[in-house]
Design a protein around this motif. Structure first.
Motif: not given
Length: 126
Positions: A59-67, A92-94
């Motif tokens: 879940g790291c991308y889901a939590a950081l994507r709006f940064e 932030v890139l997946p």
């Protein structure tokens, strides 16, 4: 993948980028994610000009994507009495899995074109 770059604000922006890098590292540790910094370019003032970090975990991308975006801070440096505004950009890139890809040479067409006429500023008049 998280990329942080100091933007407007000179040396203060690089200090802000260093603070952002540390903040994201502590946040990832608190979440139990793996944080590995790569290509950290430090400045002579003690800040960070740019840095790349690989974050892995559930879940790291889901939590950081709006940064992603430009972050702004206003603060008074230790050697001044005026408020300084500094910015840093965060991308932030997946992460993606490697895939096998084959490009058939028959599917590629290369066209070359040349302009004709007077050129110069004339191209903007028609």
């Amino acid at each position: 993948l998280v990329e942080i770059r100091a933007a407007a604000g000179g040396d203060e922006a690089s200090v802000f980028a260093k603070d952002l890098l540390g903040m994201y590292e502590k946040y990832c540790q608190a979440k139990g994610w793996r944080f590995a910094a790569h290509d950290v370019r430090r400045t002579e003032f003690g800040g960070v000009a740019s840095a790349m970090a690989e974050v892995t975990g559930e879940g790291c991308y889901a939590a950081l994507r709006f940064e992603s975006g430009v972050h702004r801070v206003q603060r008074v440096p230790t050697n001044d009495v005026r408020i300084h505004t500094s910015t840093a950009s965060v991308v932030v890139l997946p992460g993606v899995d490697q895939i096998e890809f084959t490009l058939d040479e028959n599917d590629v067409r290369i066209d070359t074109f040349r302009a004709s006429g007077a050129g110069g500023q004339h191209v903007n008049t028609t």
